[in-house]
Design an enzyme around this catalytic site. Structure first.
Site, PDB file in Angstrom:
ATOM      1  N   ARG A 182     -10.529  17.708  18.218  1.00  0.00           N
ATOM      2  CA  ARG A 182     -11.728  17.118  18.835  1.00  0.00           C
ATOM      3  C   ARG A 182     -11.351  16.113  19.921  1.00  0.00           C
ATOM      4  O   ARG A 182     -12.103  15.927  20.883  1.00  0.00           O
ATOM      5  CB  ARG A 182     -12.636  16.481  17.776  1.00  0.00           C
ATOM      6  CG  ARG A 182     -13.993  16.076  18.321  1.00  0.00           C
ATOM      7  CD  ARG A 182     -14.915  15.527  17.249  1.00  0.00           C
ATOM      8  NE  ARG A 182     -15.670  16.559  16.571  1.00  0.00           N
ATOM      9  CZ  ARG A 182     -16.909  16.935  16.888  1.00  0.00           C
ATOM     10  NH1 ARG A 182     -17.515  16.397  17.938  1.00  0.00           N
ATOM     11  NH2 ARG A 182     -17.540  17.845  16.187  1.00  0.00           N
ATOM     12  N   GLU A 222     -22.701   9.490  15.585  1.00  0.00           N
ATOM     13  CA  GLU A 222     -21.428   9.188  16.238  1.00  0.00           C
ATOM     14  C   GLU A 222     -21.515   8.872  17.732  1.00  0.00           C
ATOM     15  O   GLU A 222     -20.785   8.000  18.209  1.00  0.00           O
ATOM     16  CB  GLU A 222     -20.458  10.365  16.036  1.00  0.00           C
ATOM     17  CG  GLU A 222     -20.021  10.532  14.591  1.00  0.00           C
ATOM     18  CD  GLU A 222     -19.266  11.833  14.385  1.00  0.00           C
ATOM     19  OE1 GLU A 222     -18.100  11.782  13.958  1.00  0.00           O
ATOM     20  OE2 GLU A 222     -19.852  12.902  14.649  1.00  0.00           O
TER      21      GLU A 222
END
Length: 780
Positions: free
Chosen positions: A326, A729
């Protein structure tokens, strides 16, 4: 008119439906201390307490272990070692079998669990642990990834993303720059530490109350360790006092130890480590060394990039593979690279195995992207915001990521433009220049940074969720789903979705604890997907019941189905209205099933890791933040004077909760980039293992002026639940503006001619060293 027909006719809207500002369902309990966490639960008679015995070397072999004094200590009932594990001695979440519950001979980090003491009291267990006599044959330990070398050991297979020929693009560019950046890790510092409470049952069964974001994974780990089937293990979670990713895999150890002890002794067992042990023995955010090279033209347009993201992963893989993946997925942030190459280096170190943390590698990836923007800006003598806008993704072209996903929902340019105007960026930039010219010691800095964050688990199979909805005969609703509540308001949002479907007040929807006994095979509450997945699954369940009710009402009252309409607190059937509860009773008497399991899986996503291509994200969430700071160039101390945020959450399910998430995420991100510093000594000991040595942001560290707004025009381009967007997030990364505002202030000591290359966390010490370095370079 009948009584039923006059009921609630003036009611225009239900209380607590979607898009209404509802308080967190437990907010009043949080502030009053009434919220029941696992350590608040009444302990049954005979409850025992566990404590872990931890290794005192970073790398070596156990040559002898004398636990006789431990076993003989007052209050001790038994001591568990690796030999006492009835099933598999492994809690690796990725199936690599590299993470023992209790190590038997090889020690790979300081603080690795070796044994567990089970005693009558927690104090007795803790004291007994210190009586162990363990001798080691110490071996050299690798602690810092900067010492790893080119042929270093990796904990998992690295990833490479490539689009175009980056080497050729950089070589042909009018300008190119190479550099390296260090980005620190972060401890989760949840208010409620790790804890598990195991209750033994009949026939091999065990129930574990666990503070975990991933009940199904804990269930599987406990079953494997006990050598039983998953149906013998039930995990229950009502709430966590914070998780932030630290309870996605790290809860496994504590649940497994308590369950093994409970089954061995046939008594309840609780394991709640001391904060020092918790911080020492559990994984953290990965710290990174980022090597970068960028080629660009005279106007600041980036032509090619090459990134290497090296991460301190610790002794085992844990989630380091997807975390470092990621990071690469976000090495672009909001910027289009005509040619790009990015590789990960998930490095083995003799430290605790690092794990998930809010943003899951994305923040580290974005910080690398923003560093190259600074490099280009300083090289050309331009405002970094100008370079940011110059390199934004387009809409119809310049819209393909390094992993070959087309960006279809880009609103970054609009978000930046609106924030630039509302924060009065240009005027403040001029004012700060005047201030700095007259102020020899205190310097101010300003920065505006954007965020584009991909939403979905990159492991495609995790993008699914289940929910269970019961409608009782009095019209009340019981809701259960696989998502866990860690303070983020998930339970409230999903309850709002169900209330909206049935058009009943939210107080008619009962929020119940997450348990593997009701909804099986759940995904972790992570990747910002809690509301997306569980909200859609609950909506699916409610809609199935509504369809049954419509079919029933249509047949029973002899009206077309389209004339059965759910209104606030009632249902219109033809030209007659009856309370919702009356329809439910009628349906029950007619033997209509009023209980449904709902399900949802995210569409469109796919990912081929070997090729480094696919569509790993369903959509992107966007935001931007502008920070103004002041620094003392004699000490490096600083203040965050003002922060302005504009964030888009699609059609927000609950603006109050979303704004709270943005504020909290920003402050946590600011802590990561400024004050929270993890330090290991040469022996591999974590020296910042308590609040006395590890500085999380305080209330006094918040910006003096803190303006947070949601984009009121936003709507998800994809058909998510009520067209909302994830908000867990993405706001974390908005805090990059503080790091870059500090960098801007540092740069002012040399008239912005030298790139400060300020690493994170930008502690006062680092700020001071950067000031001295920039001043020296500027004087050459």
């Amino acid at each position: 008119m009948t009584r039923h027909e006059t009921l609630d006719l003036d009611k225009a809207r239900i209380a607590g439906g979607v898009a209404s500002d509802q308080k967190h369902d437990s907010a009043h309990k949080h502030v009053s201390g009434e919220a029941v966490y696992i350590d608040d639960m009444a302990e049954p008679a005979g409850t025992l307490h566990a404590c872990l015995g931890l290794a005192e070397v970073a790398h070596g072999t156990i040559t002898s272990m004398d636990l006789s004094k431990v076993r003989a200590a007052q209050g001790v009932v038994t001591v568990l070692t690796a030999d006492d594990i009835p099933g598999e001695n492994d809690i690796s979440p990725t199936g690599l079998h590299d993470e023992p519950i209790l190590t038997k001979d090889l020690v790979q980090f300081f603080g690795q669990p070796i044994f567990a003491v089970i005693a009558e009291t927690r104090e007795a267990a803790r004291r007994a642990c210190r009586l162990a006599k363990i001798e080691y044959a110490e071996e050299p330990a690798l602690i810092d990834i900067a010492d790893a070398g080119a042929d270093a050991r990796l904990v998992t297979v690295p990833l490479k993303l490539e689009r175009g020929d980056s080497a050729a693009a950089i070589a042909a560019a009018p300008h190119s720059i190479k550099g390296q950046m260090r980005v620190g890790g972060q401890d989760h510092f949840y208010l409620e530490g790790q804890i598990a409470f195991a209750m033994p049952g009949e026939d091999g069964d065990v129930t574990v109350f666990s503070s975990t974001q991933h009940p199904s994974e804990v269930q599987h780990m406990v079953a494997h360790a006990l050598g039983v089937s998953s149906h013998a293990v039930t995990i229950e979670v009502r709430r966590m006092g914070g998780g932030f990713g630290g309870k996605e895999t790290q809860a496994n150890l504590f649940a497994v130890i308590s369950a093994i002890a409970a089954k061995k002794l046939n008594r309840p067992v609780k394991l709640r480590p001391d904060r020092d042990d918790d911080m020492t023995a559990t994984g953290k955010r990965h710290d990174f060394l980022i090597d970068y090279e960028v080629g660009f033209d005279d106007e600041g347009a980036i032509l090619g990039v090459d990134f290497t993201y090296a991460a301190r992963c610790g002794y085992a893989a844990d989630l380091s593979g997807p975390v470092t993946d990621r990071a690469l997925f976000h090495c672009d942030n909001t910027y289009f690279y005509p040619a790009a190459r990015a590789v990960s280096r998930p490095l083995y170190t003799n430290t605790v195995s690092n794990t998930a943390f809010r943003g899951f590698g994305g923040p580290q990836g974005m910080v690398g992207a923003e560093r190259i923007i600074d490099e280009v800006a300083f090289a050309l003598g331009k405002d970094p915001l100008e370079i940011r806008k110059k390199n934004l993704y387009g809409t119809d072209d310049r819209n393909v990521t390094p992993y070959h996903q087309t960006v279809e929902d880009n609103v970054a340019e609009r978000v930046i433009a609106e924030l630039e105007a509302s924060a009065d960026y240009a005027a403040r930039r001029r004012e700060i220049a005047v201030f700095n010219a007259k102020s020899p010691v205190i310097k101010r800095g300003l920065a505006l940074t954007p965020v584009k964050f991909g939403i979905s688990f990159t492991a495609t199979h995790f993008n699914q969720a289940g929910a269970l909805v019961h409608v009782y005969t009095d019209g009340s609703v019981h809701l259960n789903h696989g998502g866990t509540e860690m303070g983020q308001g998930l339970y409230t949002k999903v309850a709002q979705v169900v209330a909206e479907e049935f058009q009943i007040d939210i107080d008619q929807v009962k929020i119940t604890a997450t348990t593997t006994g009701k909804v099986p095979n759940t995904s972790a509450t992570a990747a910002s997907s809690g509301s997306d997945l569980n909200g859609m699954a609950a909506q699916d369940a409610a809609r199935q019941i509504k369809t049954r009710l419509i079919d029933f009402a249509s047949e029973a009252h002899d009206v077309p189905k389209d004339q059965v309409v759910f209104l606030p607190g009632r249902v219109r059937i033809g030209n007659r209205e009856i309370p919702f509860a009356d329809l439910i009773r009628e349906a029950y008497m007619a033997r209509i099933q009023l209980s449904v399991a709902g399900f949802y899986k995210t569409p469109k996503i796919h990912w081929d890791r070997d090729k480094g291509q696919g569509r790993p994200f369903y959509y992107f969430a966007y935001g931007a933040a502008c920070a103004e700071v002041s620094i003392d160039t004699l000490t490096g101390e600083y203040m965050v004077e003002r922060v302005d945020i504009l964030h888009e959450t699609g059609r927000s399910l609950n603006r109050a909760i979303d704004i709270g998430q943005i504020e909290g995420g920003f402050i946590q991100g600011m802590g990561w980039l400024t004050t929270e510093e993890l330090v290991w000594d040469g022996k591999g000991r974590l020296r910042t293992h308590a609040p006395s040595t590890y500085k999380i942001p305080l209330a006094s560290d918040r910006p003096k002026v803190f303006n947070v707004a949601l984009a009121d025009w936003a709507e998800n381009a994809e058909p998510t639940v009520h067209r909302s967007k994830a908000v867990g997030e993405p706001p974390f990364m908005l805090a990059m503006c503080v790091l870059h505002a500090l960098s801007d202030a540092v740069a002012s000591v040399a008239d912005h001619k030298v790139c400060p290359r300020l690493d994170a966390p930008a502690t006062p010490e680092r700020v001071l060293m950067a000031v001295e370095r920039v001043r020296a370079e500027g004087a050459r």
